[in-house]
Motif scaffolding. Structure first.
Motif, short mmCIF file in Angstrom:
data_model
loop_
_atom_site.label_atom_id
_atom_site.label_comp_id
_atom_site.label_asym_id
_atom_site.label_seq_id
_atom_site.Cartn_x
_atom_site.Cartn_y
_atom_site.Cartn_z
N THR A 111 -19.48 64.00 18.97
CA THR A 111 -18.89 64.41 17.70
C THR A 111 -17.97 65.61 17.88
N ILE A 112 -18.39 66.53 18.75
CA ILE A 112 -17.57 67.70 18.99
C ILE A 112 -16.22 67.29 19.58
N GLY A 113 -16.27 66.39 20.55
CA GLY A 113 -15.04 65.90 21.16
C GLY A 113 -14.11 65.28 20.12
N VAL A 114 -14.69 64.41 19.29
CA VAL A 114 -13.90 63.76 18.24
C VAL A 114 -13.32 64.81 17.30
N GLY A 115 -14.14 65.78 16.93
CA GLY A 115 -13.70 66.82 16.00
C GLY A 115 -12.52 67.60 16.56
N ILE A 116 -12.65 68.02 17.81
CA ILE A 116 -11.58 68.80 18.42
C ILE A 116 -10.29 67.98 18.51
N ALA A 117 -10.43 66.74 18.94
CA ALA A 117 -9.26 65.88 19.07
C ALA A 117 -8.58 65.68 17.72
N PHE A 118 -9.39 65.41 16.69
CA PHE A 118 -8.79 65.15 15.38
C PHE A 118 -8.20 66.41 14.76
N ALA A 119 -8.75 67.56 15.11
CA ALA A 119 -8.14 68.79 14.61
C ALA A 119 -6.68 68.87 15.06
N GLU A 120 -6.42 68.40 16.27
CA GLU A 120 -5.04 68.39 16.74
C GLU A 120 -4.25 67.22 16.14
N ILE A 121 -4.91 66.09 16.03
CA ILE A 121 -4.22 64.94 15.44
C ILE A 121 -3.78 65.26 14.01
N MET A 122 -4.57 66.10 13.32
CA MET A 122 -4.26 66.42 11.93
C MET A 122 -3.41 67.68 11.78
N HIS A 123 -2.85 68.12 12.89
CA HIS A 123 -1.96 69.29 12.81
C HIS A 123 -0.84 68.98 11.81
N PRO A 124 -0.58 69.89 10.87
CA PRO A 124 0.34 69.54 9.77
C PRO A 124 1.75 69.17 10.26
N ALA A 125 2.30 69.90 11.25
CA ALA A 125 3.68 69.61 11.63
C ALA A 125 3.75 68.66 12.82
N ARG A 126 2.99 68.97 13.88
CA ARG A 126 3.17 68.22 15.12
C ARG A 126 2.11 67.13 15.31
N GLY A 127 1.12 67.10 14.44
CA GLY A 127 0.01 66.16 14.60
C GLY A 127 0.47 64.71 14.51
N MET A 128 -0.20 63.88 15.29
CA MET A 128 0.10 62.45 15.35
C MET A 128 0.04 61.79 13.98
N ASN A 148 -7.90 73.01 -0.42
CA ASN A 148 -8.36 71.96 -1.34
C ASN A 148 -8.61 70.63 -0.63
N LEU A 149 -8.10 70.56 0.59
CA LEU A 149 -8.12 69.27 1.28
C LEU A 149 -9.04 69.26 2.49
N ALA A 150 -9.30 70.47 3.03
CA ALA A 150 -9.97 70.55 4.34
C ALA A 150 -11.25 69.72 4.38
N LEU A 151 -12.10 69.89 3.37
CA LEU A 151 -13.39 69.20 3.38
C LEU A 151 -13.19 67.68 3.43
N PHE A 152 -12.20 67.22 2.64
CA PHE A 152 -11.97 65.77 2.58
C PHE A 152 -11.38 65.25 3.89
N SER A 153 -10.58 66.09 4.54
CA SER A 153 -10.01 65.68 5.83
C SER A 153 -11.13 65.50 6.85
N VAL A 154 -12.08 66.46 6.83
CA VAL A 154 -13.20 66.34 7.76
C VAL A 154 -14.02 65.09 7.41
N ALA A 155 -14.21 64.86 6.12
CA ALA A 155 -14.97 63.68 5.68
C ALA A 155 -14.30 62.40 6.20
N LEU A 156 -12.98 62.41 6.17
CA LEU A 156 -12.22 61.24 6.63
C LEU A 156 -12.56 60.94 8.10
N VAL A 157 -12.58 61.99 8.90
CA VAL A 157 -12.88 61.80 10.33
C VAL A 157 -14.34 61.35 10.50
#
Lengths: 286, 325, 274
Positions: A111-128, A148-157
C-alpha cells in the motif's frame, strides 16, 4: 461425547495466550488509558476530558468525519464497481481471465508503494493523470493539494487498489447462482437490465454482505494509504482517526491517542454490527 | 478372545433417553448382530462398547474385566467404520500399521503383521496405494485389515457394508462370515439390514427405541418372535399383522402370519380377496390381496404361480404357523 | 465467442490496461531513469537505462538498509506464519470438533479480532512491560495475534469437511489427542494451510502500520518502512524511491505469478461465508 478428552482445550492455549495478551488485554486497557492524561512522564486520571477534546478541537472532529466519509465512500464504490466488473468479467468476454488477474494484482502490492507512486501520478502539473486528462481537453484538478479534494483523491486510489478483491468475491458469489434462474427469466421475457436488478442483485447478496463489511472495516481503519499520500494534509483536511491516533502518539499525547482509538473502535462497532445484523435479518426473509 | 457383558447401560444426551437399560451377554467367539431401525440406539451402544462414548450409567465388561472407564485402546477392541475412515494421507500399508506404529512396535514386526493381514485379505498388491486409488470393496478390506492387525479380543463393526452396492455387499457378507470362522473372534456387528443379521449372526439382538426387544439365534427370532416389533422386523416381506376379529378369534390382541405361510387357491380357502398387485421377483412372487375382513394381505408364492391382478382369490394360513401377541 | 463479446473484450482490455497497468509501467520506467529525468514524472522512455546503477544505489543507501530490511521482513514473515499455522489450526480444530456453551463466546472473540482496530498505545505499553518492544520476536507475536482470527476461521471451515470418523478411528488405534491432531488431521490440512500461508505472508510482508508503531529504529527496519524512510531522503531522487518500490513489489509479484489461484481462493473463500 467424550470430546473433553479427545479435543482438549489446551490446544487453544498457544494461540489464545498470544491473542489474549497482545490483543485483548491492550483493547480492554485502552478504555482505562483513554480516561487519563498520559504522556512520557505521568498517567493521571482525567475522566472524559480526552473525549471532550475530540468533540471540541476542529481538527479532531475533521478526523472523525473524514473517517466515516472515507470508509463509507470506498466501501460503496468497491461494492458497486466490484459487482459491475464481476458481471462484466463473467460474461464470456475476450481476455476476461487476464483482466481478472490484472485488476487483482494491486491488492497484493504494498500500500505504501502504491501511495507513493500515486502521489506522483496525481501531481497537479506534471502528474501522469492530469496529463492524460488534458488529452481529452480536461483540466485536471490539484488532486492532493486541494484541501477539499485531498481525501477523495486518496479514496480514489484506495478504490483502485481494493476493487480487485471485491470483484473476485463477487465472481465467487455469481458462480453460486444457477443459470436456471436466468433461463427462466429469459423465457418470461426479462431484459438484461431486469435480470441484473431482479436476479443478480438479490441472489448475490451474501457476497455483497462480505464486500461491504470487509471494505467498511478496512476503510474505517485505513492508515497506510493516507499516510503515504498526504500524511493527513493539506492542513488536517485528509486526516482520519487512524492518522490522528498516530500523530497524537508521536506528539506524546498517549491518552488522547488512545481515546481516538476507542472512538475508532466505537465507530467501527456502531456502523458494522448493526449493518451485519440488518443484513442477516434480511437474509432470513429471503 | 473374550466375552462382552453389558449391565444396565443407560445413555442420555441433552435430556433425551437414547438407551434405557441394556443388559446383554455376548459369548466368546460369537458373531453378535445388533439390528434395529435408525435411531434405535444400536450405533450408540456399539460406540459405548468401543469407548468412543461414555454411558450415562451401567457397566461394561470385556473378557471379565470392567472397562467402563477405560480408554478405547485399553479395551482390546478394534472397530470398522461405516465410512471406513481410512487415513487419506497414508498408504494402505501405513493405514493398516498405524495403530502398531502408535504403540511403538518394532518396524519389522509391524511389517510382518501388516503383510500377514494383507495376505488374509488379498491386499498384497495394493499396499503402496493411497485410499483414494482403491475401489469401495478394497477400502472395506483395508478397514478390516486395520482391525485384524491389532489382534483385538473383540471386533466392532458399525454398518460396514452399507456403502457398497448390492452385489458386493452379498460377497462381503460371505467373506466376513468366513473371516469370523478363521479368526474365531468375538464380533459385534451393527446393521439396520435384517438380511445381514439373518445371514451372518450367531446371535441377533433386536433393538427398538433404546431397549432390547429380543435376543436369539436367527431362526429363533424367525420362528418365535416375542413381540410384534420383532415379528414385523425380521423376515421379508414383513409378516402380516392384524388386530380385530381375527385376533379375538384366537384370544389375542394381534394375529400374525408370514407371507410365505399362506396358501393361495383360485377356488376355496379361509379368506376371499381381490388381487391388487403382483411383484414378480422371478423365483417367487409377492402378491398383495385385499381381503374384506382383514385389509391388505401379502402372500409369497412360487414365481410360476399363475395369477392376474383384479382376479378373485382365496388365501389360507398354514396350520400352526400363526403368531399371536 | 460472439463478435460483440470480442469487441467488448478489446474495449475492456484497453481500458483495463490503461487503468491498471500504466501505474506499474510508470513505476518501472521511473525506477530506471536518471534523477533529473525521473523528477519530470513523465511516462517517457528513459534516455539512459540506469537499472543497474539505481539498483546498486538503493541497496547501498544508508549502509545497506534495504538488505537488512529484507532480512528482518523475512524473519518476521516466516516466524509469524509458522506460529500462526500451528496455533490457528489447533484452535480451529478444537472449536470445530468440540461444541460447547463456550463456542459462542469464543466465536465473538474471533470476530472481534477481525473487526476491532488494535489499541496501539496500550499495546506499546504492554510490549515495553514484556520487553518485547522494538524486537523482532515481539513483532512476530503481534502478527500472530492480529492474523489469528482470519486463520482460525479458514481452518475451522476446512476441518468441518474432514469426517469425525477419522479422529475416532485414530482414537481406536490408540492415538492420544495430540497424535490425532498432528498425525491424522494436520497432514490433511495441506490445501488450507497453503492458503493461509499465502494470504498471511502477503499481509505480513506488506504490513506498514504495525512495524511503524512497534518496531521503530534503524536496526529493526522492515521492507515497507524503508519506503517510508526513503520517501523523505530520496525526495530529490525519485528514481531511487521508485526503484525501491519496484524491489518491494517483487516478492508479492512472485507469489502472484506462482500461486495466483490459491491466493484468490483463500481471499474469496474465507470471505464469502462472512
Amino acid at each position: 461425547m467424550k470430546s473433553s478428552r479427545s479435543y482438549p482445550y489446551w490446544f487453544i492455549l498457544p494461540g489464545g495466550l498470544v491473542y489474549l495478551v497482545l490483543f485483548l488485554v491492550p483493547t480492554v486497557a485502552a478504555f482505562w488509558f483513554s480516561l487519563t492524561h498520559w504522556d512520557l512522564f505521568e498517567t493521571r486520571f482525567i475522566g472524559l476530558d480526552n473525549y471532550y477534546q475530540f468533540l471540541r478541537e476542529p481538527f479532531l472532529i475533521t478526523g472523525v468525519v473524514n473517517t466515516v466519509i472515507f470508509g463509507v465512500l470506498t466501501s460503496i464504490a468497491k461494492s458497486v464497481l466490484g459487482l459491475l466488473l464481476a458481471v462484466l468479467l463473467t460474461s464470456g468476454l475476450l481476455g476476461q481471465s487476464f483482466l481478472r488477474t490484472l485488476i487483482f494484482f494491486p491488492v497484493l502490492v504494498s500500500t505504501i508503494g502504491v501511495g507513493i507512486a500515486f502521489a506522483e501520478i496525481m501531481h497537479p502539473a506534471r502528474g501522469m493523470l492530469n496529463i492524460g486528462l488534458s488529452y481529452f481537453g480536461i483540466q485536471g484538478p490539484a488532486w492532493l493539494i486541494d484541501p477539499n479534494l485531498a481525501l477523495f483523491s486518496v479514496a480514489l486510489v484506495d478504490i483502485w487498489k481494493g476493487v480487485g478483491l471485491a470483484t473476485l468475491i463477487y465472481i465467487a458469489g455469481l458462480a453460486t447462482i444457477s443459470s436456471d434462474y436466468y433461463e427462466a427469466a429469459r423465457i418470461d421475457g426479462a431484459t438484461k437490465l431486469q435480470m441484473f436488478f431482479r436476479i443478480t442483485v438479490p441472489l448475490v447478496r451474501p457476497a455483497t454482505v462480505t464486500v461491504v463489511t470487509l471494505s467498511l472495516i478496512g476503510g474505517l481503519r485505513s492508515f497506510d494509504i493516507i499516510w503515504a499520500m498526504t500524511k493527513g494534509g493539506p492542513g488536517f483536511s485528509s486526516d482520519v482517526l487512524a492518522s490522528v491516533i498516530y500523530k497524537q502518539y508521536q506528539a506524546g499525547f498517549y491518552g488522547l491517542s488512545t481515546a481516538g482509538n476507542i472512538i475508532l473502535f466505537a465507530l467501527v462497532a456502531f456502523i458494522v454490527i448493526p449493518l451485519t445484523y440488518w443484513f442477516n435479518r434480511r437474509e432470513v426473509d429471503l | 478372545m473374550a466375552t462382552v457383558r453389558l449391565k444396565n447401560i443407560h445413555k442420555e444426551f441433552n435430556g433425551v433417553k437414547i438407551l434405557k437399560g441394556i443388559d446383554l451377554d455376548v459369548n466368546d467367539g460369537e458373531f453378535c448382530v445388533f439390528v434395529g431401525p435408525s435411531g434405535c440406539g444400536k450405533s450408540t451402544l456399539l460406540r459405548i462398547i468401543s469407548g468412543l462414548e461414555d454411558a450415562t450409567s451401567g457397566t461394561i465388561e470385556i473378557g471379565g474385566k470392567d472397562v467402563t472407564k477405560s480408554d478405547p485402546i485399553d479395551r482390546g477392541i478394534a472397530m470398522v467404520f461405516q465410512s471406513y475412515a481410512l487415513y487419506p494421507h497414508l498408504t494402505v500399508r501405513d493405514n493398516i500399521g498405524f495403530g502398531l506404529s502408535l504403540a511403538k512396535r518394532p518396524k519389522n514386526e509391524i511389517r510382518e503383521r501388516v503383510d500377514a493381514a494383507a495376505k488374509m485379505l488379498q491386499l498384497e498388491s495394493l499396499l503402496d496405494r493411497k485410499p483414494k486409488d482403491l475401489s469401495g470393496g478394497q477400502r472395506q478390506r483395508v478397514a478390516i485389515g486395520r482391525a485384524i492387525v491389532r489382534e483385538p479380543e473383540v471386533f466392532l463393526f458399525d454398518e460396514p457394508l452399507s456403502n457398497l452396492d448390492a452385489a458386493l455387499r452379498s460377497k462381503m457378507r460371505i467373506e466376513l462370515t468366513e473371516l469370523h470362522a478363521t479368526l474365531n473372534a468375538t464380533m459385534i456387528y451393527v446393521t439396520h439390514d435384517q438380511i445381514e443379521a439373518m445371514t451372518m449372526a450367531d446371535k441377533i439382538v433386536v433393538l427398538n427405541a433404546g431397549h432390547i426387544e429380543q435376543v436369539g439365534t436367527p431362526m429363533e427370532l424367525y420362528h418365535h418372535p416375542q413381540t410384534p416389533f420383532v415379528a414385523g422386523f425380521i423376515g421379508s416381506p414383513k409378516m402380516n399383522l392384524f388386530e380385530g376379529a381375527i385376533a379375538k378369534e384366537h384370544n389375542a390382541d394381534l394375529y400374525g402370519i408370514r407371507p410365505e405361510h399362506l396358501t393361495l387357491s383360485p377356488k376355496e380357502g379361509k379368506w376371499k380377496g381381490v388381487v391388487k398387485h403382483i411383484e414378480q421377483l422371478g423365483a417367487d412372487a409377492i402378491v398383495h390381496i385385499h381381503v374384506e375382513s382383514l385389509g391388505m394381505l401379502v402372500v409369497r408364492v412360487d414365481g410360476d404361480f399363475s395369477i392376474t391382478a383384479g382376479s378373485t382369490i382365496y388365501a389360507t394360513p398354514q396350520e400352526g404357523k400363526e403368531h399371536l401377541f | 465467442m460472439k463478435r460483440q463479446q470480442i469487441i467488448n473484450g478489446v474495449i475492456a482490455l484497453v481500458i483495463g490496461v490503461l487503468i491498471f497497468v500504466t501505474p506499474f509501467i510508470f513505476i518501472g520506467l521511473t525506477a530506471v531513469k536518471s534523477a533529473a529525468e525521473a523528477s519530470q514524472l513523465g511516462l517517457s522512455w528513459p534516455s539512459e537505462w540506469l537499472f543497474w546503477d539505481n539498483l546498486v544505489a538503493v541497496i547501498q543507501a544508508r549502509n545497506y538498509m534495504l538488505l537488512l530490511a529484507y532480512f528482518n521482513s523475512t524473519v518476521i514473515t516466516v516466524g509469524a506464519i509458522s506460529l500462526l499455522v500451528i496455533s490457528a489450526a489447533m484452535i480451529g480444530y478444537v472449536i470445530q470438533r468440540r461444541p460447547s456453551k463456550w463456542n459462542g463466546f469464543i466465536y465473538a472473540l474471533i470476530l472481534a479480532g477481525l473487526m476491532i482496530p488494535p489499541a496501539v498505545v496500550p499495546t506499546i505499553w504492554l510490549l515495553k512491560e514484556l520487553h518485547l518492544f522494538k524486537t523482532l520476536h515481539g513483532m512476530i507475536l503481534i502478527q500472530v495475534a492480529y492474523g489469528l482470527s482470519f486463520s482460525v476461521l479458514l481452518f475451522r471451515s476446512f476441518i468441518a469437511s474432514i469426517p469425525r470418523d477419522l479422529d475416532e478411528a485414530a482414537i481406536i488405534d490408540g492415538a492420544k489427542p495430540w497424535q490425532v491432531f498432528f498425525k491424522v488431521i494436520l497432514p490433511l490440512l495441506k490445501p488450507v494451510t497453503v492458503t493461509v500461508i499465502l494470504v498471511q505472508s502477503v499481509t505480513i510482508f506488506n504490513d506498514f502500520t504495525n512495524p511503524l508503531y512497534y518496531l521503530p529504529g534503524k536496526d529493526n527496519v522492515t521492507v515497507q518502512l524503508t519506503l517510508y524512510n526513503f520517501q523523505s531522503q530520496f525526495s530529490s531522487q525519485m528514481n531511487l524511491l521508485f526503484m525501491n518500490i519496484l524491489l518491494v513489489t517483487i516478492p508479492p509479484l512472485i507469489m502472484f505469478i506462482f500461486f495466483n489461484k490459491q491466493i484468490v481462493k483463500g481471499m474469496t473463500a474465507g470471505a464469502v461465508k462472512g
